[in-house]
Design an enzyme around this catalytic site. Structure first.
Site, PDB file in Angstrom:
ATOM      1  N   SER A 101      41.448  24.020  15.744  1.00  0.00           N
ATOM      2  CA  SER A 101      42.208  22.769  15.748  1.00  0.00           C
ATOM      3  C   SER A 101      43.488  23.040  14.966  1.00  0.00           C
ATOM      4  CB  SER A 101      41.405  21.646  15.095  1.00  0.00           C
ATOM      5  OG  SER A 101      40.180  21.487  15.752  1.00  0.00           O
ATOM      6  N   LYS A 175      43.891  17.019  20.291  1.00  0.00           N
ATOM      7  CA  LYS A 175      42.745  17.203  19.389  1.00  0.00           C
ATOM      8  C   LYS A 175      43.009  16.562  18.022  1.00  0.00           C
ATOM      9  CE  LYS A 175      39.114  18.789  17.338  1.00  0.00           C
ATOM     10  NZ  LYS A 175      37.813  18.152  17.556  1.00  0.00           N
ATOM     11  N   LYS A 244      42.509  18.043   7.364  1.00  0.00           N
ATOM     12  CA  LYS A 244      43.594  18.870   7.915  1.00  0.00           C
ATOM     13  C   LYS A 244      44.040  18.325   9.272  1.00  0.00           C
ATOM     14  CE  LYS A 244      42.020  21.870  10.373  1.00  0.00           C
ATOM     15  NZ  LYS A 244      41.583  22.489  11.598  1.00  0.00           N
TER      16      LYS A 244
HETATM   17  P1  NAD Z   1      34.305  27.493   9.448  1.00  0.00           P
HETATM   18  O1  NAD Z   1      34.968  27.347   8.140  1.00  0.00           O
HETATM   19  O2  NAD Z   1      32.814  27.370   9.541  1.00  0.00           O
HETATM   20  O3  NAD Z   1      34.701  28.909  10.097  1.00  0.00           O
HETATM   21  C1  NAD Z   1      35.954  29.504  10.001  1.00  0.00           C
HETATM   22  C2  NAD Z   1      35.725  31.005   9.942  1.00  0.00           C
HETATM   23  O4  NAD Z   1      36.984  31.662   9.920  1.00  0.00           O
HETATM   24  C3  NAD Z   1      34.963  31.441   8.681  1.00  0.00           C
HETATM   25  O5  NAD Z   1      33.815  32.178   9.058  1.00  0.00           O
HETATM   26  C4  NAD Z   1      35.979  32.312   7.934  1.00  0.00           C
HETATM   27  O6  NAD Z   1      35.382  33.404   7.254  1.00  0.00           O
HETATM   28  C5  NAD Z   1      36.854  32.789   9.092  1.00  0.00           C
HETATM   29  N1  NAD Z   1      38.164  33.238   8.661  1.00  0.00           N
HETATM   30  C6  NAD Z   1      39.016  32.642   7.788  1.00  0.00           C
HETATM   31  N2  NAD Z   1      40.149  33.371   7.672  1.00  0.00           N
HETATM   32  C7  NAD Z   1      39.998  34.434   8.486  1.00  0.00           C
HETATM   33  C8  NAD Z   1      40.819  35.546   8.804  1.00  0.00           C
HETATM   34  N3  NAD Z   1      42.032  35.702   8.245  1.00  0.00           N
HETATM   35  N4  NAD Z   1      40.357  36.472   9.683  1.00  0.00           N
HETATM   36  C9  NAD Z   1      39.129  36.315  10.229  1.00  0.00           C
HETATM   37  N5  NAD Z   1      38.293  35.304   9.975  1.00  0.00           N
HETATM   38  C10 NAD Z   1      38.734  34.362   9.113  1.00  0.00           C
HETATM   39  O7  NAD Z   1      35.013  26.469  10.426  1.00  0.00           O
HETATM   40  P2  NAD Z   1      34.440  25.869  11.796  1.00  0.00           P
HETATM   41  O8  NAD Z   1      33.710  24.612  11.488  1.00  0.00           O
HETATM   42  O9  NAD Z   1      33.816  26.941  12.600  1.00  0.00           O
HETATM   43  O10 NAD Z   1      35.833  25.420  12.464  1.00  0.00           O
HETATM   44  C11 NAD Z   1      36.725  26.342  13.072  1.00  0.00           C
HETATM   45  C12 NAD Z   1      37.830  25.550  13.754  1.00  0.00           C
HETATM   46  O11 NAD Z   1      37.260  24.657  14.709  1.00  0.00           O
HETATM   47  C13 NAD Z   1      38.631  24.667  12.768  1.00  0.00           C
HETATM   48  O12 NAD Z   1      39.979  24.643  13.180  1.00  0.00           O
HETATM   49  C14 NAD Z   1      37.962  23.301  12.924  1.00  0.00           C
HETATM   50  O13 NAD Z   1      38.857  22.254  12.571  1.00  0.00           O
HETATM   51  C15 NAD Z   1      37.597  23.323  14.397  1.00  0.00           C
HETATM   52  N6  NAD Z   1      36.451  22.486  14.808  1.00  0.00           N
HETATM   53  C16 NAD Z   1      35.294  22.438  14.086  1.00  0.00           C
HETATM   54  C17 NAD Z   1      34.232  21.653  14.535  1.00  0.00           C
HETATM   55  C18 NAD Z   1      32.908  21.568  13.792  1.00  0.00           C
HETATM   56  O14 NAD Z   1      32.098  20.689  14.127  1.00  0.00           O
HETATM   57  N7  NAD Z   1      32.625  22.427  12.823  1.00  0.00           N
HETATM   58  C19 NAD Z   1      34.348  20.933  15.742  1.00  0.00           C
HETATM   59  C20 NAD Z   1      35.541  21.023  16.459  1.00  0.00           C
HETATM   60  C21 NAD Z   1      36.575  21.813  15.993  1.00  0.00           C
END
Ligand code: NAD
Length: 302
Positions: A101, A175, A244
């Site tokens: 997102s 989104k 965010k």
């Molecule tokens: P999360 O924090 O669980 O996962 C993010 C991952 O990115 C982590 O494992 C972290 O180690 C990794 N990361 C961070 N910096 C990095 C880098 N430089 N290189 C490689 N890996 C790196 O987050 P999430 O819940 O999986 O969400 C991911 C995206 O999806 C976000 O933008 C969030 O807003 C969106 N989103 C989340 C949900 C939900 O229900 N969790 C639903 C829709 C959208």
């Protein structure tokens, strides 16, 4: 074993709450996936499901036809794509699909920069949460040129339903606005349920009847019954990530000259909650925070 010959090779960067189940679905559908995350545990989890893993983002993307990003924010997406080793490793003719997102204005800038090097960017953020990711039932809001989206549709449909939003950046704008609405509903629902409970209503009955009435939303239909009323507060979507997204939407409106007094107030309240709660708080904790913070206070003092 599914036939892999007609499928693009995939690099998957960002194996968190969402990226892990999404990449695992791709592996299950027969795609050759190379995963990368800063977390060793996250890499081990997708390796156990049959993905290859890489030690660096550059090694993951080298030679991949499609590079999927599922990272926390545009700041991280920009850092990964701006890393010169990654930029060198991205093959000309490849496609980057940012499913995070992200901020649509950043996405447009990145698309222009990548395009000048023969790399296509498509934005494909998702809705549906961790459960939707596990079941391949996400709603995928795609921004990009029609033929680029068409080329990716079989791959994306492994993870959910593809809905075209418009040109590049449109998915990310949609989104952020969706999450601004979702977060505003959740806060309003918490305030309403608290007042109803004070009146003597049973919160479960309230939610059930609102779901049969015009006040229903994703908050009454899903978040209250599944995470708030049972007191688990464990949807798998962090509060900081939600805030965010709200900020992206409110700032975008401001940038476009649109005032958002209601959602602007909502984001300020959510930002206060983020300050007071631990970094790891789930976004559904906004309800508990509202119950505890406002329970014995008169907010309207006149
Ligand atoms: P999360 O924090 O669980 O996962 C993010 C991952 O990115 C982590 O494992 C972290 O180690 C990794 N990361 C961070 N910096 C990095 C880098 N430089 N290189 C490689 N890996 C790196 O987050 P999430 O819940 O999986 O969400 C991911 C995206 O999806 C976000 O933008 C969030 O807003 C969106 N989103 C989340 C949900 C939900 O229900 N969790 C639903 C829709 C959208």
């Amino acid at each position: 074993m599914p036939d892999r010959s007609d499928r693009p090779s995939v690099a998957f960067v960002g194996l968190g709450n969402m990226g892990t189940p999404m990449s695992v679905r791709l592996v299950g559908a027969g795609y050759a996936v190379t995963g990368f995350d800063l977390s060793q545990d996250a890499r081990a989890a997708v390796a156990a499901a049959g993905a290859r893993t890489a030690e660096t983002a550059a090694d993951a993307v080298r030679g991949a036809d499609v590079v999927i990003l599922m990272l926390p924010s545009s700041t991280v997406v920009e850092a990964v794509l701006g890393d010169p080793t990654v930029a060198d490793a991205l093959a000309e003719g490849s496609t980057v699909v940012d499913m995070s997102s992200s901020d649509p204005l950043s996405t447009r800038r990145l698309a222009a920069g990548l395009g000048s090097r023969g790399v296509t960017l498509v934005d494909a953020p998702v809705s549906g949460g961790v459960k939707g990711a596990e079941r391949g039932k996400l709603t995928i809001m795609v921004g990009g040129a029609e033929d680029d989206v068409e080329r990716l549709s079989a791959l994306l449909e492994t993870m959910g339903t593809v809905r075209r939003a418009g040109p590049v950046g449109a998915g990310h704008a949609l989104k952020a606005i969706n999450n601004l609405l979702s977060a505003t509903h959740l806060l309003a629902t918490a305030e309403g349920v608290l007042a109803g409970e004070r009146f003597g209503l049973d919160p479960a009955v309230m939610v059930e009847l609102i779901n049969a009435s015009s006040g229903r939303s994703g908050s009454t239909d899903n978040k209250f019954p599944n995470f708030v009323l049972p007191g688990t507060y464990d949807s798998g979507f962090g509060m900081k990530l939600m805030v965010k997204d709200m900020r992206i939407a409110v700032d975008l409106a401001q940038e476009l000259g649109v005032a958002s007094p209601l959602s602007g107030s909502a984001v300020e309240i959510w930002e206060r909650a983020v300050e007071e709660l631990p970094d790891t708080a789930d976004h559904t904790e906004i309800a508990r925070w509202t119950f505890e913070r406002t329970a014995d206070r008169k907010l309207v003092t006149g």
